[in-house]
Design a protein around this motif. Structure first.
Motif, PDB file in Angstrom:
ATOM      1  N   GLY A  38     -36.110  14.564 -10.106  1.00 49.88           N
ATOM      2  CA  GLY A  38     -35.270  13.833 -11.038  1.00 49.88           C
ATOM      3  C   GLY A  38     -35.713  13.908 -12.475  1.00 49.88           C
TER       4      GLY A  38
ATOM      5  N   LEU B 103     -24.950   7.670 -10.520  1.00 56.11           N
ATOM      6  CA  LEU B 103     -24.000   8.651 -11.040  1.00 56.11           C
ATOM      7  C   LEU B 103     -22.574   8.121 -10.955  1.00 56.11           C
ATOM      8  CD1 LEU B 103     -23.491  11.563 -12.095  1.00 56.11           C
ATOM      9  CD2 LEU B 103     -23.228  12.247  -9.710  1.00 56.11           C
TER      10      LEU B 103
ATOM     11  N   PRO C  22     -27.933  10.479 -14.070  1.00 51.94           N
ATOM     12  CA  PRO C  22     -29.184   9.714 -14.169  1.00 51.94           C
ATOM     13  C   PRO C  22     -30.408  10.601 -13.947  1.00 51.94           C
ATOM     14  CG  PRO C  22     -27.659   8.813 -12.506  1.00 51.94           C
ATOM     15  CD  PRO C  22     -27.193  10.181 -12.841  1.00 51.94           C
ATOM     16  N   LEU C  23     -31.444  10.350 -14.711  1.00 53.01           N
ATOM     17  CA  LEU C  23     -32.740  10.997 -14.515  1.00 53.01           C
ATOM     18  C   LEU C  23     -33.710   9.972 -13.945  1.00 53.01           C
ATOM     19  CD1 LEU C  23     -33.164  13.144 -17.755  1.00 53.01           C
ATOM     20  CD2 LEU C  23     -32.331  13.877 -15.504  1.00 53.01           C
ATOM     21  N   TYR C  24     -34.345  10.303 -12.842  1.00 59.07           N
ATOM     22  CA  TYR C  24     -35.288   9.388 -12.210  1.00 59.07           C
ATOM     23  C   TYR C  24     -36.631   9.385 -12.934  1.00 59.07           C
ATOM     24  CZ  TYR C  24     -37.437   6.793  -8.361  1.00 59.07           C
ATOM     25  OH  TYR C  24     -38.061   5.830  -7.601  1.00 59.07           O
TER      26      TYR C  24
ATOM     27  N   SER D 154     -35.637   9.599  -5.585  1.00 57.84           N
ATOM     28  CA  SER D 154     -34.884  10.145  -6.718  1.00 57.84           C
ATOM     29  C   SER D 154     -33.454  10.464  -6.321  1.00 57.84           C
ATOM     30  CB  SER D 154     -35.580  11.405  -7.253  1.00 57.84           C
ATOM     31  OG  SER D 154     -35.626  12.418  -6.261  1.00 57.84           O
ATOM     32  N   GLU D 155     -33.265  10.992  -5.119  1.00 56.31           N
ATOM     33  CA  GLU D 155     -31.930  11.333  -4.645  1.00 56.31           C
ATOM     34  C   GLU D 155     -31.080  10.080  -4.470  1.00 56.31           C
ATOM     35  OE1 GLU D 155     -30.281  14.700  -1.504  1.00 56.31           O
ATOM     36  OE2 GLU D 155     -32.091  13.555  -1.060  1.00 56.31           O
TER      37      GLU D 155
ATOM     38  N   SER E  12     -21.506  15.077 -15.557  1.00 54.88           N
ATOM     39  CA  SER E  12     -21.473  13.612 -15.715  1.00 54.88           C
ATOM     40  C   SER E  12     -20.086  13.187 -16.159  1.00 54.88           C
ATOM     41  CB  SER E  12     -22.511  13.168 -16.739  1.00 54.88           C
ATOM     42  OG  SER E  12     -22.346  13.901 -17.947  1.00 54.88           O
TER      43      SER E  12
ATOM     44  N   TYR F 282     -31.512   7.092  -5.972  1.00 56.14           N
ATOM     45  CA  TYR F 282     -31.252   6.490  -7.282  1.00 56.14           C
ATOM     46  C   TYR F 282     -30.184   7.268  -8.045  1.00 56.14           C
ATOM     47  CZ  TYR F 282     -32.102   5.210 -12.167  1.00 56.14           C
ATOM     48  OH  TYR F 282     -31.943   4.824 -13.481  1.00 56.14           O
ATOM     49  N   CYS F 283     -30.343   8.587  -8.126  1.00 55.44           N
ATOM     50  CA  CYS F 283     -29.424   9.394  -8.927  1.00 55.44           C
ATOM     51  C   CYS F 283     -28.018   9.405  -8.346  1.00 55.44           C
ATOM     52  CB  CYS F 283     -29.953  10.822  -9.052  1.00 55.44           C
ATOM     53  SG  CYS F 283     -31.491  10.954  -9.997  1.00 55.44           S
ATOM     54  N   SER F 284     -27.898   9.546  -7.035  1.00 56.71           N
ATOM     55  CA  SER F 284     -26.573   9.622  -6.426  1.00 56.71           C
ATOM     56  C   SER F 284     -25.814   8.317  -6.577  1.00 56.71           C
ATOM     57  CB  SER F 284     -26.689  10.001  -4.949  1.00 56.71           C
ATOM     58  OG  SER F 284     -27.391   9.001  -4.233  1.00 56.71           O
TER      59      SER F 284
END
Length: 418
Positions: free
Chosen positions: A123, A85, A92-94, A77-78, A396, A80-82
């Protein structure tokens, strides 16, 4: 993180006739001792004596063990989101789906403008209450801060709606969509991507998506400044959420999709040749022709996930792939008064040597320490300025469009005022 390699040793001929520009280039530590100076260049020490022009080359020092730090590990999740973004689409929400233990009314619609909550390390957006709804509304379910007085509804004219057609995707620069020679009208719903290491992420939206974002929120900001202290007291007290300062979010917009697919990869050795991943429908209800399911096929070490079966005429629009909003922070004096100055870190953070370097009532949650503070709006609750006020930071940020006339306008204004 691997230690940075030292500079290569220069030929002996260069060392025999040192010049100032050569000797001090990229100097990291410089010490003078009487008639000598020692210049440490990466892994090589060069000592020059003014009385004896010959340079003495010493053996490179042995690596110092305590300077070698372990490589930073990221959760799926970290990672994907980083990465997503940075694309400026939103936060982003995982996990796009609403939590299953929320009221059914909330589960049907998902994230909404005015929601207050947090983003968990997994996430997912963890909804707490909505500032536009009364306490007894089924969505708030009488679980709100004490004496909550809902904010007057916003004007629908202040909401910016955007529709993205079928066949869209959002990805990092390491992921490239392959043209299959098919129209992006949603009939095929297939995606093929070529990927290069070391890391990357992609969100596929086979049926498109919808955005609703509040673009005028003066009343919302003022309302938040007046109530932020009571909100933190409520979520960290009555709700026991263990939030750190800045981890409470106020939603100003969302992007939702009925179907989605996510893929992320990291620590892939970079090569000249990409590996390929594909995302395509695997099931169509032959009776009605309206239900689809999707799956990933990969030839590399990637982490993938996708939404469940989609019934076009029945599936609610409640899968939130991006959120827009503000992170809420209290001044240090308010925070210390509410929660004291005891720093408590989760076991994982302590084992990895991470430090929050802030006052935390119970523990750390969410991503705000990495991604908060892009553009802040301060409101002071007294004479103490920022230290006693409330800060709202965009979680965001979107890049403003630039026009060359802005340079001319700025120049004319400077000339007029000079």
């Amino acid at each position: 993180m691997a230690p940075v390699a030292g500079l290569e040793a220069r030929p002996a001929a260069t060392l025999d006739t040192p010049r100032t520009a050569q000797m001090f280039t990229n100097t990291s530590r410089l010490h003078f001792h009487g008639s000598q100076f020692t210049n440490v260049l990466g892994d090589m020490n060069v000592t020059y004596n003014r009385e004896e022009p010959s340079a003495v080359r010493e053996p490179p020092p042995q690596p110092i063990a305590h300077l070698t730090t372990p490589e930073r590990l990221y959760s799926d999740s970290e990672s994907y989101c980083s990465q997503l973004l940075r694309r400026g689409r939103g936060f982003p929400l995982y996990i796009p789906a609403p939590r299953g233990n929320l009221p059914p009314e909330y589960g049907y619609r998902g994230v909404s403008i005015g929601d207050v909550g947090r983003v968990t390390p997994e996430g997912v957006f963890d909804f707490l209450f909505n500032i536009y709804l009364p306490a007894d509304h089924p969505i708030n379910d009488n679980d709100v801060p004490e004496n909550l007085s809902p904010l007057a509804p916003y004007d629908s004219k202040n909401v910016l709606p955007i529709e993205y057609l079928a066949g869209q995707h959002v990805s990092t620069s390491a992921v490239h969509k392959v043209d299959l020679g098919l129209s992006d009208d949603g009939d095929s719903g297939a995606f093929v991507f070529d990927c290069l290491g070391p890391q990357g992420a992609v969100l596929a939206l086979p049926l498109g998506s919808r955005i609703e974002r509040l673009d005028r929120f003066g009343d919302m900001l003022q309302y938040t400044r007046q109530n932020a202290e009571s909100w933190y007291r409520y979520v960290n007290g009555a709700r026991g959420c263990q939030l750190s300062n800045g981890s409470l979010y106020l939603i100003t917009g969302w992007e939702k999709a009925r179907a989605w697919g996510m893929s992320t990869f990291q620590e892939i050795p970079p090569t000249r040749y990409p590996f390929r991943i594909s995302f395509e429908p695997t099931f169509i209800n032959s009776a009605s022709g309206s239900q689809k399911s999707y799956r990933w096929t990969t030839s590399g070490a990637t982490q993938t996930k996708s939404s469940g079966p989609v019934a076009m005429d029945q599936t609610p629009l409640n899968q939130t792939v991006f959120i827009h909003g503000f992170s809420i922070s209290l001044g240090t004096s308010i925070w210390s008064r509410l929660f004291g100055t005891v720093e408590v870190a989760p076991i994982v953070d302590a084992q990895l040597g991470r430090s929050t370097k802030e006052y935390i009532p119970y523990g750390t949650q969410g991503f705000s320490k990495s991604w908060g503070g892009f553009g802040s709006f301060w409101g002071s609750g007294g004479a103490g300025g920022h230290d006693s006020g409330v800060a709202l930071s965009d979680i965001s940020p979107t890049q403003a469009l630039f026009h060359p006339s802005q340079i001319m306008n700025a120049y004319l204004l400077r000339m007029q005022s000079s």
